[in-house]
Design a protein around this motif. Structure first.
Motif, PDB file in Angstrom:
ATOM      1  N   SER A 147       0.729  -1.051   0.059  1.00 50.87           N
ATOM      2  CA  SER A 147       0.209   0.150  -0.201  1.00 50.87           C
ATOM      3  C   SER A 147       0.936   1.299   0.109  1.00 50.87           C
ATOM      4  O   SER A 147       2.185   1.297  -0.080  1.00 50.87           O
ATOM      5  CB  SER A 147      -1.039   0.070   1.154  1.00 50.87           C
ATOM      6  OG  SER A 147      -0.213   0.112   2.311  1.00 50.87           O
ATOM      7  N   GLY A 148       0.228   2.344  -0.405  1.00 50.49           N
ATOM      8  CA  GLY A 148       1.185   3.553  -0.200  1.00 50.49           C
ATOM      9  C   GLY A 148       1.703   3.799   1.005  1.00 50.49           C
ATOM     10  O   GLY A 148       3.017   4.398   1.154  1.00 50.49           O
ATOM     11  N   GLY A 149       0.822   3.780   2.030  1.00 48.85           N
ATOM     12  CA  GLY A 149       1.655   3.907   3.407  1.00 48.85           C
ATOM     13  C   GLY A 149       2.650   2.918   3.723  1.00 48.85           C
ATOM     14  O   GLY A 149       3.667   3.431   4.331  1.00 48.85           O
ATOM     15  N   GLN A 150       2.571   1.658   3.369  1.00 44.11           N
ATOM     16  CA  GLN A 150       3.763   0.636   3.482  1.00 44.11           C
ATOM     17  C   GLN A 150       4.930   1.155   2.539  1.00 44.11           C
ATOM     18  O   GLN A 150       6.136   0.946   3.045  1.00 44.11           O
ATOM     19  CB  GLN A 150       3.136  -0.780   3.355  1.00 44.11           C
ATOM     20  CG  GLN A 150       2.233  -1.153   4.145  1.00 44.11           C
ATOM     21  CD  GLN A 150       1.437  -2.430   3.795  1.00 44.11           C
ATOM     22  OE1 GLN A 150       1.209  -2.755   2.412  1.00 44.11           O
ATOM     23  NE2 GLN A 150       1.439  -3.511   4.529  1.00 44.11           N
ATOM     24  N   LEU A 178      -5.593  10.028   3.820  1.00 40.04           N
ATOM     25  CA  LEU A 178      -5.591  10.504   5.080  1.00 40.04           C
ATOM     26  C   LEU A 178      -4.862   9.201   6.121  1.00 40.04           C
ATOM     27  O   LEU A 178      -4.399   9.429   7.123  1.00 40.04           O
ATOM     28  CB  LEU A 178      -6.803  11.051   5.802  1.00 40.04           C
ATOM     29  CG  LEU A 178      -6.742  11.535   7.144  1.00 40.04           C
ATOM     30  CD1 LEU A 178      -5.685  12.872   6.869  1.00 40.04           C
ATOM     31  CD2 LEU A 178      -8.271  12.243   7.442  1.00 40.04           C
ATOM     32  N   THR A 179      -5.436   7.962   6.151  1.00 36.83           N
ATOM     33  CA  THR A 179      -5.194   6.976   6.919  1.00 36.83           C
ATOM     34  C   THR A 179      -3.815   6.967   6.727  1.00 36.83           C
ATOM     35  O   THR A 179      -2.974   6.543   7.913  1.00 36.83           O
ATOM     36  CB  THR A 179      -6.084   5.920   6.585  1.00 36.83           C
ATOM     37  OG1 THR A 179      -7.290   6.023   6.755  1.00 36.83           O
ATOM     38  CG2 THR A 179      -5.648   4.789   7.386  1.00 36.83           C
ATOM     39  N   HIS A 180      -2.959   6.713   5.461  1.00 37.65           N
ATOM     40  CA  HIS A 180      -1.733   6.452   5.632  1.00 37.65           C
ATOM     41  C   HIS A 180      -0.795   7.728   5.814  1.00 37.65           C
ATOM     42  O   HIS A 180       0.162   7.471   6.528  1.00 37.65           O
ATOM     43  CB  HIS A 180      -1.457   6.150   3.933  1.00 37.65           C
ATOM     44  CG  HIS A 180      -1.995   4.612   3.775  1.00 37.65           C
ATOM     45  ND1 HIS A 180      -2.606   4.418   2.528  1.00 37.65           N
ATOM     46  CD2 HIS A 180      -2.122   3.672   4.384  1.00 37.65           C
ATOM     47  CE1 HIS A 180      -3.016   3.125   2.622  1.00 37.65           C
ATOM     48  NE2 HIS A 180      -2.558   2.580   3.497  1.00 37.65           N
ATOM     49  N   GLN A 181      -1.452   8.820   5.643  1.00 37.52           N
ATOM     50  CA  GLN A 181      -0.477  10.210   6.104  1.00 37.52           C
ATOM     51  C   GLN A 181      -0.292  10.061   7.640  1.00 37.52           C
ATOM     52  O   GLN A 181       0.673  10.272   8.036  1.00 37.52           O
ATOM     53  CB  GLN A 181      -1.431  11.399   5.598  1.00 37.52           C
ATOM     54  CG  GLN A 181      -1.444  11.549   4.349  1.00 37.52           C
ATOM     55  CD  GLN A 181      -2.311  12.900   3.925  1.00 37.52           C
ATOM     56  OE1 GLN A 181      -2.012  13.706   5.079  1.00 37.52           O
ATOM     57  NE2 GLN A 181      -3.247  12.844   3.180  1.00 37.52           N
ATOM     58  N   ILE A 182      -1.429   9.370   8.535  1.00 35.13           N
ATOM     59  CA  ILE A 182      -1.398   9.425   9.771  1.00 35.13           C
ATOM     60  C   ILE A 182      -0.419   8.335  10.387  1.00 35.13           C
ATOM     61  O   ILE A 182       0.340   8.543  11.278  1.00 35.13           O
ATOM     62  CB  ILE A 182      -2.829   9.414  10.388  1.00 35.13           C
ATOM     63  CG1 ILE A 182      -3.779  10.465  10.349  1.00 35.13           C
ATOM     64  CG2 ILE A 182      -2.511   8.838  12.159  1.00 35.13           C
ATOM     65  CD1 ILE A 182      -3.331  11.746  10.514  1.00 35.13           C
TER      66      ILE A 182
END
Length: 272
Positions: A147-150, A178-182
């Motif tokens: 995922s982008g956050g990973q 927003l979830t991955h930003q946090i």
């Protein structure tokens, strides 16, 4: 959060920055607060990323100097700088098929040489940062399958594998939901709080900058307009000067830090 009183290890002193004959900043001074999280904010094209590149030794000033631990950074061997400071640029790219473990292992390159090859110490550092960033179970997965956050955590893990205590991040939350930003900013806060990393990051979201940074530095037209604790920088007057933004600022109901509420044309009362 409060701004720390630790002395600066990384300084830009009267620097003039630009690309070719195009100037971006002139006679700019900037001190990185040690053991703190600093967020650089400002409108597009104001010089945020240019300043970060100069601090990270990726851009040589046309005048003035950047110093690291009291020495002119251009006089320090690149390998030594890389053992002290890690830089994560905007939108980094990796070859297709590269696994998370292989990417993170690249962070150990500053410690490699013809007489010192990969060692058990390097492997321990890679495993350690994979665990710290929550990516141990993803170690053998290709980056493009994350995922982008990973993926962003994997790039941060590579920077951490350099084993530095200075970390420069250029827009680490760009293109993330927003979830991955946090998720990424929680990691940044943990690195500072639990491991005393000094972090400088360029951010566009003012409210997240206020929540996660000890210190904000607001730039416009290549110059620092204001700097200090979030409640000192995020005021209606300051935001009008920096962004040309009409807004109100209220306490964030979760963190108590400043929360910027923009006022659009349709929301303005006749008296405004």
């Amino acid at each position: 959060m409060t701004e720390t009183d630790h002395p600066a290890r990384l300084l830009a002193e009267s620097v003039t920055l630009g690309y070719g004959d195009v100037p971006v900043s002139q006679d700019l001074d900037f001190a990185v607060a040690d053991r703190a999280v600093t967020a650089i904010i400002g409108p597009n094209g104001c010089g945020k990323s240019t300043l970060l590149r100069a601090l990270g030794r990726l851009l040589r000033p046309n005048a003035g100097q950047v110093t690291l631990d009291g020495r002119r950074i251009t006089a320090i061997p690149p390998r030594q700088v890389a053992r002290t400071m890690a830089v994560l640029p905007q939108s980094p790219q990796a070859p297709p098929g590269l696994t998370v473990a292989d990417l993170v292992a690249r962070g150990r390159h500053p410690y490699q040489s013809w007489y010192r090859q990969w060692s058990s110490t390097d492997a321990e550092h890679v495993d350690g940062v994979l665990e710290l960033t929550g990516l141990l179970e993803q170690a053998e997965r290709p980056l493009e399958r994350l995922s982008g956050g990973q993926r962003q955590r994997a790039w941060i893990a590579m920077a951490l594998a350099q084993q530095t205590d200075l970390l420069l991040l250029d827009e680490p939350t760009t293109f993330l939901d927003l979830t991955h930003q946090i998720e990424v900013l929680d990691l940044v806060r943990a690195l500072n709080r639990d491991h005393e990393r000094t972090v400088v990051m360029v951010l566009h979201d003012l409210n997240l900058a206020a929540r996660y940074a000890h210190r904000l530095v607001a730039m416009r037209d290549g110059a620092v307009v204001s700097s200090g604790a979030p409640d000192e920088v995020l005021t209606p007057d300051s935001l009008a000067r920096v962004f040309g933004l009409e807004c109100t600022v209220i306490p964030d109901p979760v963190s108590g830090t400043p929360l910027v509420v923009p006022i659009g044309v349709a929301d303005r009362s006749p008296s405004r």
